[in-house]
Design a protein around this motif. Structure first.
Motif, PDB file in Angstrom:
ATOM      1  N   ILE A 161       2.264   5.279   9.357  1.00 31.54           N
ATOM      2  CA  ILE A 161       2.445   5.999   8.029  1.00 31.54           C
ATOM      3  C   ILE A 161       1.107   6.250   7.358  1.00 31.54           C
ATOM      4  O   ILE A 161       0.986   7.308   7.083  1.00 31.54           O
ATOM      5  CB  ILE A 161       3.439   5.359   7.320  1.00 31.54           C
ATOM      6  N   ILE A 162       0.386   5.400   7.273  1.00 34.34           N
ATOM      7  CA  ILE A 162      -1.086   5.515   6.728  1.00 34.34           C
ATOM      8  C   ILE A 162      -1.770   6.357   7.409  1.00 34.34           C
ATOM      9  O   ILE A 162      -2.452   7.170   6.824  1.00 34.34           O
ATOM     10  CB  ILE A 162      -1.904   4.041   6.901  1.00 34.34           C
ATOM     11  N   GLN A 163      -1.761   6.514   8.656  1.00 36.10           N
ATOM     12  CA  GLN A 163      -2.579   7.798   9.557  1.00 36.10           C
ATOM     13  C   GLN A 163      -1.694   9.030   9.445  1.00 36.10           C
ATOM     14  O   GLN A 163      -2.181  10.016   9.225  1.00 36.10           O
ATOM     15  CB  GLN A 163      -2.293   7.154  10.977  1.00 36.10           C
ATOM     16  N   VAL A 214      -8.981   3.136   7.025  1.00 35.11           N
ATOM     17  CA  VAL A 214      -7.924   2.611   8.097  1.00 35.11           C
ATOM     18  C   VAL A 214      -8.670   1.799   8.876  1.00 35.11           C
ATOM     19  O   VAL A 214      -8.060   0.671   9.371  1.00 35.11           O
ATOM     20  CB  VAL A 214      -7.262   3.879   8.794  1.00 35.11           C
ATOM     21  N   GLY A 215      -9.907   1.890   9.022  1.00 31.22           N
ATOM     22  CA  GLY A 215     -10.726   0.898   9.797  1.00 31.22           C
ATOM     23  C   GLY A 215     -11.350  -0.407   9.051  1.00 31.22           C
ATOM     24  O   GLY A 215     -12.342  -1.168   9.688  1.00 31.22           O
ATOM     25  N   VAL A 217      -2.405   8.407   4.052  1.00 31.59           N
ATOM     26  CA  VAL A 217      -2.172   7.651   2.924  1.00 31.59           C
ATOM     27  C   VAL A 217      -3.278   7.407   1.997  1.00 31.59           C
ATOM     28  O   VAL A 217      -3.510   7.159   0.918  1.00 31.59           O
ATOM     29  CB  VAL A 217      -1.448   6.557   3.265  1.00 31.59           C
ATOM     30  N   LEU A 218      -4.375   7.178   2.635  1.00 32.14           N
ATOM     31  CA  LEU A 218      -5.815   6.513   2.205  1.00 32.14           C
ATOM     32  C   LEU A 218      -6.378   7.917   1.332  1.00 32.14           C
ATOM     33  O   LEU A 218      -6.951   7.422   0.247  1.00 32.14           O
ATOM     34  CB  LEU A 218      -6.733   5.842   3.116  1.00 32.14           C
ATOM     35  N   ALA A 219      -6.399   9.206   1.858  1.00 36.26           N
ATOM     36  CA  ALA A 219      -6.801  10.081   0.955  1.00 36.26           C
ATOM     37  C   ALA A 219      -6.334  10.217  -0.330  1.00 36.26           C
ATOM     38  O   ALA A 219      -6.765  10.598  -1.459  1.00 36.26           O
ATOM     39  CB  ALA A 219      -6.569  11.440   1.819  1.00 36.26           C
ATOM     40  N   ILE A 224       0.799  -1.243   0.086  1.00 35.66           N
ATOM     41  CA  ILE A 224       0.126  -0.110   0.007  1.00 35.66           C
ATOM     42  C   ILE A 224       1.015   1.370  -0.004  1.00 35.66           C
ATOM     43  O   ILE A 224       0.410   2.218  -0.380  1.00 35.66           O
ATOM     44  CB  ILE A 224      -0.955   0.077   1.081  1.00 35.66           C
ATOM     45  N   LEU A 225       2.238   1.228   0.475  1.00 35.22           N
ATOM     46  CA  LEU A 225       2.885   2.282   0.498  1.00 35.22           C
ATOM     47  C   LEU A 225       3.804   2.587  -0.536  1.00 35.22           C
ATOM     48  O   LEU A 225       4.643   3.617  -0.771  1.00 35.22           O
ATOM     49  CB  LEU A 225       3.551   2.325   1.948  1.00 35.22           C
TER      50      LEU A 225
END
Ligand SMILES: Cc1ncc(COP(=O)(O)O)c(C=O)c1O
Length: 431
Positions: A304-306, A238-239, A310-312, A68-69
């Protein structure tokens, strides 16, 4: 013109020592256009792959979704290397295991307790076991998803050789988005059904209220609801899908994006279900589950996702890609054979046969022409944090050229003659 000589040579060698040439079904060359696209990858960085022949590609498979990263992510890899330097795996568990469990509990709505394993299949099986033990019932409802290679599930698919056929009798499968058939099964057989396991999203978006209605029906009928969030987890939200749709299952299974490609899977759920594992006769265990490199990689990936939203980014870049593809399908008038569906973080092409050209032939042609231009086409997109505007521009420019060629070939009816390799000869894992 690109050539794939080394891939082909290696395939011949690999076939002598590994059935199908690889241990991962979805990477097996029968799913690719042998001779006209790469079959083996040497290295990767960001969202780009380099094959055995030295050709480079933009990738959207991202190792079947985990990355994902981006590949070779320095921060995640440093965390994993620290875990290796500290000894990797010990005779007793490491403290980071509970640290990661706490982090997951903070993020995932259904998670009150967590267990880790290595493969998705392991935790799917563990979840089914908990549901059967809790309810004292046997049967499992599925909703056209894929839940790994273990007997309880694979018995119900055509890939069931070597599996006792009686196990198929315990699975009742349903089409995705067909609430009526699910409701009918529950009405008829609720007293036999222990659990409904499903992927909350399969290519298409769930219809409004589909998931909510399933939650209601399972709750009312003492049926445990499991979301298989291998693909949606830490990608849609993220959830996970449960947070995105605000439908909270009893148990959920995760892997893939959890650790940016390091091998780690996870079963999460309510205390009342998870605490069954405190009885040593209700069993789920994996020797390598406490291996520190992957656990540290997961802690860093989630951070890192938070931290970097990242998801945005993935939603935004995925939306641009999806809209761009939809516009190209229109521009080239190929909507009778190609559609782009799904949420931007996980969009899929739906390919339809046309004038004697099969789905696999059309897919092979696209794969061949995209590979020639530097894009590994696998029919779906898992955009990552490493995909930037530049890659989307390049991807859309490639699709523009390839859809133009596709249109011409479909009109002339010469698509089969244009294939330079052996067309794809297998189908993916979903039914
Ligand atoms: C939704 C889903 N569930 C379960 C699995 C099985 O995971 P594994 O191959 O790690 O056993 C997969 C693998 O692709 C998956 O996509």
């Amino acid at each position: 013109m690109r050539d794939y000589k080394r891939s082909l040579q290696h395939y011949e060698e690999a076939l002598k020592v590994i059935p199908m040439g690889t241990s991962t079904f979805s990477k097996n060359p029968n799913l690719f256009t042998i001779g006209a696209c790469p079959l083996f990858i040497k290295s990767a960085k960001g969202c780009r792959l380099t094959d055995l022949d030295g050709n480079e590609y933009i990738d959207y498979g991202m190792a079947l979704a985990p990355v994902i990263l981006g590949y070779a992510h320095s921060e995640v890899d440093s965390a994993a290397k620290a875990g290796i330097d500290e000894g990797l795996i010990f005779t007793l568990a490491c403290p980071e295991e509970a640290e990661l469990a706490s982090k997951v509990i903070e993020l995932v709505p259904c998670a009150e307790m967590v267990r880790f394993a290595k493969n998705g299949s392991d935790v799917c099986e563990g979840a089914i076991r908990l549901a059967r033990n809790y309810t004292g019932k046997l049967k499992v409802m599925t909703v056209n998803g894929y839940h790994g290679f273990h007997d309880w599930f694979i018995a119900s698919t055509p890939r069931n050789k070597g599996v006792p056929s009686v196990m198929a009798e315990w699975i009742i499968n349903h089409p995705f988005n067909d609430i009526d058939s699910i409701e009918a099964t529950i009405k008829k057989s609720a007293d036999e059904i222990a659990v409904l396991i499903m992927e909350p999203v399969i290519n298409y978006e769930p219809k409004p209220n589909f998931l909510k209605k399933i939650r209601e029906l399972t709750e009312q009928n003492n049926i445990i609801l499991i979301f298989d969030e291998m693909k949606t987890g830490f990608r849609l939200d993220v959830g996970g899908a449960q947070k995105y749709f605000n439908v909270i299952p009893d148990l959920a299974v995760y892997a893939k994006a959890l650790a940016n490609g390091y091998p780690l899977s996870m079963l999460a759920g309510s205390k009342k279900l998870m605490q069954q594992l405190e009885d040593e006769n209700c069993f789920l265990s994996a020797s390598y589950a406490t291996e520190k490199a992957s656990i540290k990689a997961a802690l860093t990936t989630l951070e890192i996702i938070q931290r970097d939203q990242v998801l945005a980014h993935i939603w935004r870049i995925g939306e641009r890609l999806k809209q761009g593809i939809a516009a190209l399908i229109n521009k080239h008038g190929v909507s009778s054979v190609l559609k782009i569906v799904g949420y931007p973080p996980m969009s899929h092409f739906i390919i339809t046969e046309s004038n004697g050209q099969t789905v696999n032939e059309i897919k092979s042609y696209m794969q061949q022409e995209c590979a020639e231009r530097g894009l590994l086409f696998i029919g779906y997109h898992h955009p990552s944090f490493a995909h930037q505007e530049k890659e989307i521009d390049q991807t859309l420019a490639i699709y523009d050229e390839v859809m133009k060629l596709l249109r011409q070939s479909l009109e002339k009816g010469d698509l089969k003659e244009k294939l330079k390799g052996r067309p794809i000869s297998a189908f993916g894992v979903r039914r």
